[in-house]
Design a protein around this motif. Structure first.
Motif, PDB file in Angstrom:
ATOM      1  N   ARG A 165      28.204  -5.551  20.570  1.00  0.00           N
ATOM      2  CA  ARG A 165      29.275  -5.438  19.582  1.00  0.00           C
ATOM      3  C   ARG A 165      28.909  -6.157  18.286  1.00  0.00           C
ATOM      4  NH1 ARG A 165      34.711  -4.130  19.714  1.00  0.00           N
ATOM      5  NH2 ARG A 165      36.026  -5.190  18.179  1.00  0.00           N
ATOM      6  N   THR A 206      26.128  -4.184  16.400  1.00  0.00           N
ATOM      7  CA  THR A 206      26.704  -3.002  15.753  1.00  0.00           C
ATOM      8  C   THR A 206      27.505  -3.398  14.515  1.00  0.00           C
ATOM      9  OG1 THR A 206      26.853  -1.852  17.887  1.00  0.00           O
ATOM     10  CG2 THR A 206      28.176  -0.984  16.080  1.00  0.00           C
ATOM     11  N   ALA A 207      28.269  -4.481  14.625  1.00  0.00           N
ATOM     12  CA  ALA A 207      29.074  -4.947  13.491  1.00  0.00           C
ATOM     13  C   ALA A 207      28.183  -5.323  12.311  1.00  0.00           C
ATOM     14  CB  ALA A 207      29.930  -6.138  13.909  1.00  0.00           C
ATOM     15  N   ILE A 253      26.864  -2.089  10.763  1.00  0.00           N
ATOM     16  CA  ILE A 253      27.904  -1.431   9.966  1.00  0.00           C
ATOM     17  C   ILE A 253      28.083  -2.140   8.625  1.00  0.00           C
ATOM     18  CG2 ILE A 253      30.383  -0.936   9.841  1.00  0.00           C
ATOM     19  CD1 ILE A 253      30.357  -0.607  12.885  1.00  0.00           C
ATOM     20  N   ASP A 275      41.479  -9.641  10.920  1.00  0.00           N
ATOM     21  CA  ASP A 275      40.949  -9.417  12.263  1.00  0.00           C
ATOM     22  C   ASP A 275      40.430 -10.713  12.877  1.00  0.00           C
ATOM     23  OD1 ASP A 275      41.546  -6.743  12.208  1.00  0.00           O
ATOM     24  OD2 ASP A 275      39.515  -6.085  11.671  1.00  0.00           O
ATOM     25  N   ASP A 277      46.424  -0.283  12.401  1.00  0.00           N
ATOM     26  CA  ASP A 277      45.832  -0.588  13.700  1.00  0.00           C
ATOM     27  C   ASP A 277      46.744  -0.133  14.836  1.00  0.00           C
ATOM     28  OD1 ASP A 277      44.581  -1.658  15.886  1.00  0.00           O
ATOM     29  OD2 ASP A 277      44.418  -3.681  15.112  1.00  0.00           O
ATOM     30  N   ASP A 298      39.129   4.488  23.580  1.00  0.00           N
ATOM     31  CA  ASP A 298      38.540   4.522  22.249  1.00  0.00           C
ATOM     32  C   ASP A 298      38.670   5.922  21.661  1.00  0.00           C
ATOM     33  OD1 ASP A 298      37.578   1.810  22.332  1.00  0.00           O
ATOM     34  OD2 ASP A 298      35.961   2.501  23.648  1.00  0.00           O
ATOM     35  N   LEU A 307      29.772   4.307  18.077  1.00  0.00           N
ATOM     36  CA  LEU A 307      29.424   2.940  17.684  1.00  0.00           C
ATOM     37  C   LEU A 307      29.374   2.051  18.927  1.00  0.00           C
ATOM     38  CD1 LEU A 307      31.760   2.604  14.558  1.00  0.00           C
ATOM     39  CD2 LEU A 307      29.315   3.165  14.589  1.00  0.00           C
ATOM     40  N   HIS A 354      31.956  -0.740  19.977  1.00  0.00           N
ATOM     41  CA  HIS A 354      33.138  -0.618  19.122  1.00  0.00           C
ATOM     42  C   HIS A 354      33.927   0.653  19.389  1.00  0.00           C
ATOM     43  CE1 HIS A 354      32.363  -3.945  16.184  1.00  0.00           C
ATOM     44  NE2 HIS A 354      31.158  -3.803  16.665  1.00  0.00           N
ATOM     45  N   ASP A 395      38.144   3.659  15.394  1.00  0.00           N
ATOM     46  CA  ASP A 395      38.395   2.326  15.946  1.00  0.00           C
ATOM     47  C   ASP A 395      37.982   1.229  14.978  1.00  0.00           C
ATOM     48  OD1 ASP A 395      39.349   3.271  18.463  1.00  0.00           O
ATOM     49  OD2 ASP A 395      37.284   3.708  19.024  1.00  0.00           O
ATOM     50  N   ARG A 396      37.099   1.544  14.029  1.00  0.00           N
ATOM     51  CA  ARG A 396      36.651   0.569  13.045  1.00  0.00           C
ATOM     52  C   ARG A 396      37.429   0.645  11.743  1.00  0.00           C
ATOM     53  NH1 ARG A 396      35.968  -3.526  13.949  1.00  0.00           N
ATOM     54  NH2 ARG A 396      37.133  -2.891  15.778  1.00  0.00           N
TER      55      ARG A 396
END
Length: 280
Positions: free
Chosen positions: A5, A8-9, A12, A159, A230, A244, A249, A252, A257-258
């Motif tokens: 996670r 990936t974050a 991104i 967040d 959200d 999801d 992703l 994620h 979802d992002r």
């Protein structure tokens, strides 16, 4: 937090930042449109359109609306958009989030109003199209790319604040029928994190008291909108019985979802900003 996670974050964040600051405004609008159209593919699934041809048809319809919207705004490489037209569009499109909030509060009973595939498909347009319009409008303004970055920073701060505060102190459910893991303590953490952000931005920008109060209003409205965005996607996923929106992703889920918080935060921020005299 799982390693996948985090990786990936970071990926991104790098892709987004590079696109935002190194692409010209028109190119970034095109880049954003690609992301929004893919989000439309995912929304089709949440709407109950399960076969690839139906999802492709819905994504194509989203693309068509984006092209039409860009034409109405006068989006072009070398000429500015029609700001007066932008104000009219956002004035009509953004208030729909008040209806979304009522549906979230009334879930699951409210599903009788929006549970059909047709209405959920329309909801997707009201979620996705204004998000893209907001990006086009903001990036057309002075320091517009920084405005987009500030919105992302507000949502990210919310967040992070919600995660740590909710994990440590969370007891009272914010919306148990929609998202049982979200708490009022987490929501308070999001507010506190953005109070700190407002304070730091005020110092950095050397704002006077009036400008500081205006910034506070814009940031708080954006945070509240982010929470609604959200929760709306959470409601859609709960109604469909999925965890999801997709799996593109790692760690994620899907694109929706992002960007779920941004789908409300960006339009609300944009509407307030273009009608205010506040400048960043």
């Amino acid at each position: 937090m799982p390693k996948k996670r985090i990786i990936t974050a970071i990926f991104i964040a790098i892709i987004f930042s590079a696109a935002l600051f190194f692409l010209e405004s028109y190119a970034f609008s095109v880049f954003s449109a690609v992301v929004i159209v893919y989000a439309g593919w995912e929304w089709a699934r949440l709407s109950g359109l399960l076969t690839p041809p139906l999802k492709l048809l819905y994504a194509f319809f989203v693309l068509s609306i984006l092209i039409l919207s860009g034409y109405i705004l006068g989006l072009a490489k070398t000429t500015p958009i029609h700001l007066d037209t932008a104000k009219v569009l956002m004035t009509w499109l953004v208030p729909w989030w008040a209806i979304a909030l009522l549906w979230i509060q009334g879930y699951p009973s409210s599903a009788v109003l929006w549970g059909s595939r047709c209405v959920r498909g329309l909801m997707g347009l009201l979620v996705l199209v204004p998000t893209w319009l907001s990006i086009v409008i903001l990036t057309s303004l002075d320091n517009g790319k920084w405005l987009v970055f500030v919105v992302v920073l507000i949502v990210a701060s919310a967040d992070i604040g919600a995660y740590f505060s909710g994990s440590r102190f969370g007891k009272n459910k914010l919306s148990p029928n929609v998202s049982p893991n979200k708490t009022w303590e987490g929501f308070l953490g999001a507010i506190i994190a953005n109070l700190c952000l407002t304070f730091l931005l005020g110092i950095f920008l050397k704002l006077n008291l009036t400008e500081w109060l205006m910034l506070f209003f814009i940031v708080m409205a954006t945070v509240l909108a982010a929470v609604v965005g959200d929760l709306l996607e959470s409601m859609m996923k709960r109604h469909r019985g999925v965890k999801d929106s997709g799996n593109i992703l790692p760690g994620h889920g899907g694109v929706l979802d992002r960007v779920d918080s941004l789908t409300a935060a960006l339009p609300v921020f944009t509407l307030i900003f273009i009608y205010s005299s506040f400048q960043l």
